[in-house]
Write a protein that holds these residues in place. Sequence first.
Motif, PDB file in Angstrom:
ATOM      1  N   GLN A 192       0.853  -1.189   0.000  1.00  0.00           N
ATOM      2  CA  GLN A 192       0.000   0.000   0.000  1.00  0.00           C
ATOM      3  C   GLN A 192       0.889   1.239   0.000  1.00  0.00           C
ATOM      4  O   GLN A 192       2.007   1.201   0.490  1.00  0.00           O
ATOM      5  N   LYS A 193       0.372   2.330  -0.568  1.00  0.00           N
ATOM      6  CA  LYS A 193       1.105   3.600  -0.500  1.00  0.00           C
ATOM      7  C   LYS A 193       0.157   4.686  -0.037  1.00  0.00           C
ATOM      8  O   LYS A 193      -0.972   4.781  -0.521  1.00  0.00           O
ATOM      9  N   TYR A 194       0.590   5.463   0.927  1.00  0.00           N
ATOM     10  CA  TYR A 194      -0.230   6.558   1.439  1.00  0.00           C
ATOM     11  C   TYR A 194       0.461   7.889   1.144  1.00  0.00           C
ATOM     12  O   TYR A 194       1.603   8.117   1.559  1.00  0.00           O
ATOM     13  N   GLY A 195      -0.232   8.766   0.401  1.00  0.00           N
ATOM     14  CA  GLY A 195       0.329  10.052  -0.001  1.00  0.00           C
ATOM     15  C   GLY A 195       0.263  11.092   1.112  1.00  0.00           C
ATOM     16  O   GLY A 195      -0.301  10.840   2.192  1.00  0.00           O
ATOM     17  N   GLY A 196       0.823  12.261   0.822  1.00  0.00           N
ATOM     18  CA  GLY A 196       1.002  13.317   1.817  1.00  0.00           C
ATOM     19  C   GLY A 196      -0.248  13.733   2.573  1.00  0.00           C
ATOM     20  O   GLY A 196      -0.217  13.888   3.795  1.00  0.00           O
ATOM     21  N   THR A 197      -1.375  13.886   1.860  1.00  0.00           N
ATOM     22  CA  THR A 197      -2.598  14.336   2.538  1.00  0.00           C
ATOM     23  C   THR A 197      -3.108  13.244   3.477  1.00  0.00           C
ATOM     24  O   THR A 197      -3.618  13.527   4.561  1.00  0.00           O
ATOM     25  N   SER A 198      -2.936  11.986   3.052  1.00  0.00           N
ATOM     26  CA  SER A 198      -3.427  10.852   3.850  1.00  0.00           C
ATOM     27  C   SER A 198      -2.659  10.692   5.165  1.00  0.00           C
ATOM     28  O   SER A 198      -3.110   9.982   6.056  1.00  0.00           O
TER      29      SER A 198
ATOM     30  N   ILE B 255      -2.688   2.284  -4.172  1.00  0.00           N
ATOM     31  CA  ILE B 255      -2.143   3.636  -3.997  1.00  0.00           C
ATOM     32  C   ILE B 255      -3.248   4.479  -3.364  1.00  0.00           C
ATOM     33  O   ILE B 255      -4.262   4.772  -4.017  1.00  0.00           O
ATOM     34  N   TYR B 256      -3.093   4.817  -2.093  1.00  0.00           N
ATOM     35  CA  TYR B 256      -4.122   5.605  -1.394  1.00  0.00           C
ATOM     36  C   TYR B 256      -3.807   7.086  -1.490  1.00  0.00           C
ATOM     37  O   TYR B 256      -2.691   7.516  -1.216  1.00  0.00           O
ATOM     38  N   THR B 257      -4.825   7.863  -1.895  1.00  0.00           N
ATOM     39  CA  THR B 257      -4.630   9.299  -2.033  1.00  0.00           C
ATOM     40  C   THR B 257      -5.840  10.039  -1.468  1.00  0.00           C
ATOM     41  O   THR B 257      -6.583   9.467  -0.654  1.00  0.00           O
ATOM     42  N   ASP B 258      -6.056  11.305  -1.897  1.00  0.00           N
ATOM     43  CA  ASP B 258      -7.143  12.096  -1.308  1.00  0.00           C
ATOM     44  C   ASP B 258      -8.346  12.235  -2.229  1.00  0.00           C
ATOM     45  O   ASP B 258      -9.234  13.051  -1.992  1.00  0.00           O
ATOM     46  N   VAL B 259      -8.384  11.478  -3.336  1.00  0.00           N
ATOM     47  CA  VAL B 259      -9.565  11.433  -4.211  1.00  0.00           C
ATOM     48  C   VAL B 259      -9.901   9.953  -4.454  1.00  0.00           C
ATOM     49  O   VAL B 259      -9.076   9.076  -4.186  1.00  0.00           O
TER      50      VAL B 259
ATOM     51  N   GLY C  85     -10.010   8.046  -6.963  1.00  0.00           N
ATOM     52  CA  GLY C  85      -9.334   7.279  -8.017  1.00  0.00           C
ATOM     53  C   GLY C  85      -8.850   8.231  -9.089  1.00  0.00           C
ATOM     54  O   GLY C  85      -8.675   9.431  -8.825  1.00  0.00           O
ATOM     55  N   ILE C  86      -8.670   7.703 -10.305  1.00  0.00           N
ATOM     56  CA  ILE C  86      -8.317   8.549 -11.442  1.00  0.00           C
ATOM     57  C   ILE C  86      -9.636   9.039 -12.045  1.00  0.00           C
ATOM     58  O   ILE C  86     -10.527   8.231 -12.313  1.00  0.00           O
ATOM     59  N   PHE C  87      -9.745  10.321 -12.252  1.00  0.00           N
ATOM     60  CA  PHE C  87     -10.961  10.910 -12.811  1.00  0.00           C
ATOM     61  C   PHE C  87     -10.736  11.311 -14.268  1.00  0.00           C
ATOM     62  O   PHE C  87      -9.594  11.398 -14.721  1.00  0.00           O
ATOM     63  N   THR C  88     -11.853  11.588 -14.966  1.00  0.00           N
ATOM     64  CA  THR C  88     -11.743  11.995 -16.375  1.00  0.00           C
ATOM     65  C   THR C  88     -11.038  13.350 -16.504  1.00  0.00           C
ATOM     66  O   THR C  88     -10.618  13.722 -17.598  1.00  0.00           O
ATOM     67  N   CYS C  89     -10.909  14.064 -15.397  1.00  0.00           N
ATOM     68  CA  CYS C  89     -10.110  15.291 -15.358  1.00  0.00           C
ATOM     69  C   CYS C  89      -9.843  15.573 -13.879  1.00  0.00           C
ATOM     70  O   CYS C  89     -10.522  15.005 -13.015  1.00  0.00           O
ATOM     71  N   ASP C  90      -8.870  16.397 -13.585  1.00  0.00           N
ATOM     72  CA  ASP C  90      -8.614  16.761 -12.191  1.00  0.00           C
ATOM     73  C   ASP C  90      -9.902  17.321 -11.585  1.00  0.00           C
ATOM     74  O   ASP C  90     -10.407  18.355 -12.022  1.00  0.00           O
ATOM     75  N   PRO C  91     -10.480  16.647 -10.568  1.00  0.00           N
ATOM     76  CA  PRO C  91     -11.752  17.129 -10.007  1.00  0.00           C
ATOM     77  C   PRO C  91     -11.652  18.518  -9.397  1.00  0.00           C
ATOM     78  O   PRO C  91     -12.671  19.167  -9.172  1.00  0.00           O
ATOM     79  N   ARG C  92     -10.447  18.992  -9.137  1.00  0.00           N
ATOM     80  CA  ARG C  92     -10.309  20.369  -8.619  1.00  0.00           C
ATOM     81  C   ARG C  92     -10.547  21.395  -9.727  1.00  0.00           C
ATOM     82  O   ARG C  92     -10.877  22.540  -9.453  1.00  0.00           O
TER      83      ARG C  92
ATOM     84  N   GLY D 285       0.176  16.666 -17.211  1.00  0.00           N
ATOM     85  CA  GLY D 285      -0.384  17.554 -16.187  1.00  0.00           C
ATOM     86  C   GLY D 285      -1.238  16.902 -15.117  1.00  0.00           C
ATOM     87  O   GLY D 285      -1.477  17.503 -14.088  1.00  0.00           O
ATOM     88  N   SER D 286      -1.732  15.659 -15.340  1.00  0.00           N
ATOM     89  CA  SER D 286      -2.554  15.016 -14.302  1.00  0.00           C
ATOM     90  C   SER D 286      -1.627  14.377 -13.284  1.00  0.00           C
ATOM     91  O   SER D 286      -1.263  13.202 -13.403  1.00  0.00           O
ATOM     92  N   LYS D 287      -1.258  15.160 -12.274  1.00  0.00           N
ATOM     93  CA  LYS D 287      -0.201  14.715 -11.360  1.00  0.00           C
ATOM     94  C   LYS D 287      -0.718  13.768 -10.269  1.00  0.00           C
ATOM     95  O   LYS D 287      -0.158  13.710  -9.182  1.00  0.00           O
ATOM     96  N   VAL D 288      -1.775  13.026 -10.570  1.00  0.00           N
ATOM     97  CA  VAL D 288      -2.322  12.112  -9.563  1.00  0.00           C
ATOM     98  C   VAL D 288      -1.355  10.955  -9.295  1.00  0.00           C
ATOM     99  O   VAL D 288      -1.288  10.441  -8.179  1.00  0.00           O
TER     100      VAL D 288
HETATM  101  P1  ADP Z   1      -0.705  12.160  -2.915  1.00  0.00           P
HETATM  102  O1  ADP Z   1      -0.205  13.170  -1.937  1.00  0.00           O
HETATM  103  O2  ADP Z   1      -1.665  11.170  -2.338  1.00  0.00           O
HETATM  104  O3  ADP Z   1       0.396  11.525  -3.725  1.00  0.00           O
HETATM  105  P2  ADP Z   1      -1.274  13.958  -5.108  1.00  0.00           P
HETATM  106  O4  ADP Z   1      -1.589  15.353  -4.668  1.00  0.00           O
HETATM  107  O5  ADP Z   1       0.082  13.695  -5.635  1.00  0.00           O
HETATM  108  O6  ADP Z   1      -1.634  12.979  -3.909  1.00  0.00           O
HETATM  109  O7  ADP Z   1      -2.363  13.455  -6.193  1.00  0.00           O
HETATM  110  C1  ADP Z   1      -3.723  13.564  -5.908  1.00  0.00           C
HETATM  111  C2  ADP Z   1      -4.291  14.806  -6.579  1.00  0.00           C
HETATM  112  O8  ADP Z   1      -4.135  14.689  -7.991  1.00  0.00           O
HETATM  113  C3  ADP Z   1      -5.771  15.005  -6.404  1.00  0.00           C
HETATM  114  O9  ADP Z   1      -6.058  15.688  -5.201  1.00  0.00           O
HETATM  115  C4  ADP Z   1      -6.193  15.770  -7.655  1.00  0.00           C
HETATM  116  O10 ADP Z   1      -6.395  17.134  -7.416  1.00  0.00           O
HETATM  117  C5  ADP Z   1      -4.998  15.626  -8.574  1.00  0.00           C
HETATM  118  N1  ADP Z   1      -5.358  15.146  -9.917  1.00  0.00           N
HETATM  119  C6  ADP Z   1      -4.906  15.675 -11.091  1.00  0.00           C
HETATM  120  N2  ADP Z   1      -5.453  15.052 -12.131  1.00  0.00           N
HETATM  121  C7  ADP Z   1      -6.272  14.096 -11.630  1.00  0.00           C
HETATM  122  C8  ADP Z   1      -7.119  13.104 -12.236  1.00  0.00           C
HETATM  123  N3  ADP Z   1      -7.233  12.994 -13.560  1.00  0.00           N
HETATM  124  N4  ADP Z   1      -7.811  12.289 -11.411  1.00  0.00           N
HETATM  125  C9  ADP Z   1      -7.707  12.391 -10.075  1.00  0.00           C
HETATM  126  N5  ADP Z   1      -6.929  13.295  -9.454  1.00  0.00           N
HETATM  127  C10 ADP Z   1      -6.218  14.151 -10.217  1.00  0.00           C
END
Ligand code: ADP
Length: 407
Positions: A6-12, A171-175, A177-184, A207-210
């Motif tokens: 498992q991996k937990y990112g910074g926000t988690s 891979i655990y993060t703060d959204v 999963g992977i979305f069709t675009c950055d939900p922010r 640019g999708s830095k997820v």
């Molecule tokens: P972590 O700290 O868990 O590694 P990141 O901040 O690196 O998390 O990645 C998660 C963020 O990536 C989300 O909060 C979201 O804003 C952003 N993001 C950019 N593109 C996407 C996408 N296509 N789907 C989901 N999240 C995305």
Amino acid sequence: MSLIVQKYGGTSVGTSERIKNIAARILETQRHGNSVVAVVSAMSGVTDSLIKQARDITLKPTDREMDVLLATGEQTTTALTAMAINAMGGNAVSLTGGQAGILTNNIHTKAKIHDITPTAIHRHLQNGVIVIVAGFQGHSTTGHITTLGRGGSDLTAIALAATLKADHCEIYTDVDGIFTCDPRIVPTAKKIEAISYDELLEMASSGSKVMQSRSVEFAKKFQVPFEVRNSFNNNRGTIVKEETAKMENVAVRGVSLEKNQAKVTITRVPDRPGSASRLFGALADTNVVVDVIIQNTSESGATDISFTINKEDLEKVGPTLESVATAIGAGKITKHDGIAKLSVVGIGMRTHSGVAAKLFEALSQGGINIQMISTSEIKIAVIIDAAHAEEATRLVHEVFYPEREIS
Ligand code: ADP
Ligand code: ASP
Ligand code: MG
């Protein structure tokens, strides 16, 4: 018994409460009869603040000392997570990247993994111990602490999953999963159920830095399927895996936006063999990555060449460009840093036509001018004015994923 990485990112892991939350999740995973290796990032903001602290001391720290400094962020989280698990009655041990056997080359701040010798990890797992590994770091062949580039904890997790032949990698993060675009940027973006390595790789590198793009490249190379999930709920996430025939049914899997781009134009470049080679050869020597390139039609033996780079690299390439332009007898150089790259990505583009037309139509409806276009087999990217980039992203997303179809 399954082995789960498992991996937990910074926000988690951003607060003590959140560390306790992931500790409980890790323990729960073990209590379901699994062996667990958990990779953790630095608490959110810590890496940035360490970089800032270094800059307060000197503008030119050595890369070696930067690595020693930045690696402390992840080490703090490993110890706190192990303590939290132990306080809950579990048995966990923290390991640095080096102690976990992650051997890298000597390129500080963006080291590549050479090899992993997971002897210590295996020993602890055999004794029923949960192993908490510091993400983003390793040990160089010459014995120094190295880091794997920003977002590198993703790479640590994928590489460990490959080496340990894990049954699952999460891979655990703060959204969710992977979305069709950055939900922010696009709040109505949809969660994707399954995505291919190639699609996520294109999205991550545009640019999708997820996920860190190098980690996705690694997962593809070593065939490590993984799931991107939310550490704050129990929803199923997005499965990232080798493409399936069904995936081609969708033309556009996702829309990405890369801000922080800059465009350079060199006018009146002599239109003869060797000009482009000298220009881009000199740029390559500065280690700057050039992205989209456009050469205009030649008029009276000269042509304009434009290309894009990262905004941060603009100053770095200035002197090189001036000297090459003079040497090849080109005209003036103009630099423009208010641009962004908008990309649509999908393996379905190989078989669906009309994606470019739909994209251009959406931009035209919004009155957004396209400055440059680049395409690959599974991606169409346009360079546009940064001031309208988010609005353009929403318009383009709406065309491929209309909101009314979502509910
Ligand atoms: P972590 O700290 O868990 O590694 P990141 O901040 O690196 O998390 O990645 C998660 C963020 O990536 C989300 O909060 C979201 O804003 C952003 N993001 C950019 N593109 C996407 C996408 N296509 N789907 C989901 N999240 C995305
Ligand atoms: N802490 C590092 C960063 O912020 C690595 C990571 O979080 O993956 O880039
Ligand atoms: Mg990340």
